[in-house]
Design an enzyme around this catalytic site. Structure first.
Site, PDB file in Angstrom:
ATOM      1  N   GLY A 181       0.923  -1.100  -0.061  1.00 34.58           N
ATOM      2  CA  GLY A 181       0.018  -0.083  -0.057  1.00 34.58           C
ATOM      3  C   GLY A 181       0.885   1.113   0.121  1.00 34.58           C
ATOM      4  O   GLY A 181       1.970   1.209   0.318  1.00 34.58           O
ATOM      5  N   CYS A 182       0.354   2.405  -0.025  1.00 39.66           N
ATOM      6  CA  CYS A 182       1.130   3.596  -0.561  1.00 39.66           C
ATOM      7  C   CYS A 182       1.810   3.891   0.987  1.00 39.66           C
ATOM      8  O   CYS A 182       2.722   4.359   1.218  1.00 39.66           O
ATOM      9  CB  CYS A 182       0.102   4.609  -1.342  1.00 39.66           C
ATOM     10  SG  CYS A 182      -1.375   4.927  -0.329  1.00 39.66           S
TER      11      CYS A 182
END
Lengths: 345, 345, 345, 345
Positions: D148-149
């Site tokens: 995920g970012c």
């Protein structure tokens, strides 16, 4: 005087609530929405906590006219035409912020709005509220059609030049730029943050429904005016409109003479400020206020004028001018409730 | 081929560094600044860490021409006129991004730039690098004058209509809007964040030094063109220019016919994209790329055309077009090092 | 009552002018600047046209105290310490917005501000104006030290938890984010539009001069509080501060109990709005207003609280709270002149 | 090698198209969308004109695996779990950008994502692609779960401190701020331009689905780590994440020593840049690039560390890291197709 706002969940409606809540002569009595019933306004707008305890109510014209003296209609175009007549009862006065009652010719409405026009009786009754140029009619109006945001900026900028017959009636170019709040609260990809941020777009080229509204008023001032070119762009800002306008001078005129013409035209108008010669306004310089600021010049190389006008689209372009008009309709000071300065920076 | 960048601390310079660092045929050999000597480039631009190990050096024309094949001059106007001749030695080719060599008439330069013009020999030697319309001359140039950001957008948008003699040569209106990076890295209140954010301003009305540059080129295409009206506005965005242009049609022409004229004019130009009829570009749609996107239409009500062109002012409006020109000057592929897509969103 | 603003060209000063111009009990009598004399305020701020006719005057304490009842000092830190004592004459009351009189310990001032502190007599005389928690002292103050923007947001958010002894006194983390107007009108590359737009930065890590101000007040409430971690970031917005704060619960407590503690603590404070449980404020929801909005929760996984407070840094963080304090000092309604709603959107 | 992008109309998908179109070793073979069939990609993204001629196709796993070597899955969480196994045929390798395959414990997925988890076989097969810390496993992966970012930014920032056992395993605070593109292209009021512009918001407090992803990896590095506090905020920018992280030192350590630990940890990682001591990165300094920049310091007053990491959420936080992983999976240079500089300004 008791005031109601119908269409209270839109940006025009919420700005009316802000202004009416601090108005010395109007009290905000009730707020309505087509899609809500008995829902606290804070559900849509948390910033209203403790300052607007009113619930959003279902629209009931009977009840509204029996309780309120003034009704502000901030509903989308297409809804006002039917609602307005029902609200003109019991001496209630109606200020309509939609586009439904602005075009006197129903065919124009049909062509540009692509909706069913209001009936002729209602259209004829409606007074066009470009306050500075229609003050006497506004004072005696019961049904007020509040001008569009772009037409307000464009017409206030063009009026002295057109009325003074100093510019060529053909070839008027209006290059308009608006903040995104003008597009309303309805979701769309065009105003999705990641698409609009750091961006700038042109839209509805030659097709904007404010074109006939601008032309209708220009023709009232000078029947020789030919169709205008009017372009609309979206700025990555929340509030503010700038119109940059171009026209050919009909006769030789210096910038100083033109500037004097403008200063005289607006000498008695609190909300229109003609900037000193050589100075042009930025949109932020009127943000949150009801001012329309104007800068003008003449280019001797081209014998053309450049006229720049800026407004806050939600104020002078919508809720602010609506209050200004309502003030006149009810005999209050024209500036009542509208003395807030621009918020700068 | 070894390339040098002079004026490497400005936004044009830093964009050249970005492009040259990934160029297949040029290698970035050295970077210069008038105010630095042996200072790491990362001191001004921390984002260059590990990717541009070069120090900023004092400008020494002798050394530069003895070491480099191509010199990109990204210094302010007023500095190039003196530097350029000194750099044209040892077969070094010079690409000048300033305004110093664009106006062939030194009086025009003096009037609009209010500085001392370059000598006539240098002016005559300089080839104006509006690549798509001057490709052959660019190929054989040793001294290239890279067009201004606004003129690039305006001229690419107007060229087919002017050359096709479809629009009236008088009364051309260019309403231009630019992102703030166009104002450079020098500090000023006008582009102080709190003043420019959520704002929109017009500036240098009728006085912008890009006016004579636009007119000079239009007159080369059609000597009947009369002075244009050109307005410049500041957008609260970093990169991007849109020019919205208006002109009267000389003859009746449909939008479809005009569109076809544009598609044909740019059929072989990779970096100019004529949008499908009815579609207009937003500035973000070319951000970070060397594209110029164009949308056009005809308004039958007014018999006027609206032409919209957008560029990234630091790319096609400065560093990108400079590389495009340098590619041609050195016999490389025109698109070498410039195939990066727009960064969207 | 006649009010003067010293330091009228800064953002704090211009916000004071906005508020005082519409205040029911104060009249704006005169405005001063260290760098101007007899210059119209509109020269610096064109948006004041027609609404602030006052010229900027040279600072003359004798004259000011002989003419004015209240003086608002919006000068940079380092200037107030010398000016304040000279203005405390003729029953004039002084509200100082700078950091000079906030720290009671002059050594702390010297360490964090790196300037010469005010004399002890003046420091002792100054009442710290975190209004909601020092109301009685404010009422009788002649010299008022207005809190910093960050400390206002942080302390209003932490007060109930610290005073209620529900959080661990060690390990308090304050992660603060501010709009760029907080950096003032002075030019710097950090807040140059093209550098700050679409950007987000941390600055002065562990070195911000508001750290000792926050700790001084926390220690007054609970002498066991250990040094806090306080980080400041710059948001690409004009106005607004959010502080996100983290602390360990000392005992088990539900979010509902914590929320009730907060609601009770601020039940009688018009300008502090505790949001319903589960709701957190955005900075725009207080823009242009004097509100501080607070959201809180408890994380059962970590037994930690998250406290979020937002203010408009120029209002509750500067000019708004200054007026709020002045209202109390002069016996006016605490909310006089401060009833403007948030401007939304 | 032929690559396909599934979910090509989202922001992650469009960034993959940008990167794959200029990749030296992959060629973009086809693009897919769940809602389109034979529609030109330019219909959704006009900026792709002339540069991505591919039509959006219906998702047909059979066809895809028979034609492509690499499949990038940029579909929403909830869709990958079913699609991934079908794509692992004919030696096709799959890089999944969704959250579906990140949490090894299906109960965690169910709790935080509130959706049906992938089957255990698929979960076990998926290699977590935090490239810098899992390079060997990535090289041999056929199914890659792209981080995920937020976890990418947080974990790269925490890794050296956790692995070096220099910070207390309890009480880790991660205050994260993201640009709006992280919220995707789906419309919502929260990211409507007029609501988000000039605003800053906190959201999903203590409830973000990236919490278990961060904790899972921290626990792999140090099983004593206790639950973290992780807060997410929305910045009014398009791209970029900053995580500001706080932790207590376990032992006395100077900033210089900590900095050295970080420099050594990332000495061989092209895409992680540890900034010089005393310097902290802004998010714009990595925009458009695959870099993660880190700044760190120690506060001697509190014995706490502050760690700041920034990434472009669509690059190192999504598409960029996906390409980085794919490069390793196919034996290409780790930096292939990813050497683009940050776009600055």
């Amino acid at each position: 005087m008791k005031a109601a706002v119908i269409g209270a969940t839109g940006y025009g409606g919420i700005e009316l609530i802000r202004l009416l809540s601090n108005h010395p002569d109007f009290s905000l009595h009730s707020v309505y929405s087509s899609s809500k019933d008995q829902v606290p306004a804070t559900e849509d707008y948390p910033h209203l906590k403790d300052i607007c305890p009113l619930p959003l109510m279902k629209i009931d014209p009977e009840e509204i006219t029996s309780e309120c003296d003034a009704v502000f209609l901030a509903v989308p175009s297409g809804a006002s035409s039917a609602l307005s007549p029902k609200l003109l009862k019991n001496n209630t006065k109606v200020i309509d912020l939609s586009g439904d009652l602005r075009l006197k010719n129903p065919e124009h409405y049909e062509k540009w709005y692509k909706k069913t026009p209001a009936d002729l009786h209602t259209l004829n009754q409606a007074v066009y509220g470009l306050t500075e140029w229609n003050r006497e009619a506004v004072k005696s109006a019961n049904l007020l059609s509040n001008p569009g945001c772009y037409p307000t900026a464009a017409l206030l900028g063009l009026a002295p030049a057109i009325q003074g017959e100093v510019i060529d009636e053909s070839g008027i170019i209006i290059d308009a730029k608006s903040g995104v709040s003008g597009a309303g609260r309805g979701l769309s990809l065009a105003v999705h943050f990641a698409e609009m941020n750091d961006n700038f777009k042109i839209y509805k080229v030659n097709q904007h429904q404010h074109i006939p509204e601008i032309e209708q008023q220009l023709l009232l001032w000078d029947h020789k005016v030919s169709p205008v070119t009017f372009s609309t762009h979206l700025l990555p800002i929340t509030r503010g409109i700038m119109t940059t306008m171009y026209a050919q001078l009909k006769k030789t005129m210096t910038a100083t003479e033109l500037h004097q013409l403008y200063e005289e035209a607006y000498a008695d108008d609190f909300f229109v400020r003609v900037r000193p010669l050589g100075e042009f306004p930025g949109v932020k310089e009127v943000a949150g206020s009801n001012f329309c600021d104007i800068g003008i010049t003449v280019d001797e190389r081209t014998n053309r004028v450049t006229i720049v006008s800026v407004i806050d689209n939600l104020m002078k372009g919508a809720a602010g001018q609506a209050i200004q008009n309502a003030n006149l309709m009810f005999g209050f000071e024209e500036t009542a409730g509208l003395k807030g300065f621009p918020i700068y920076p």
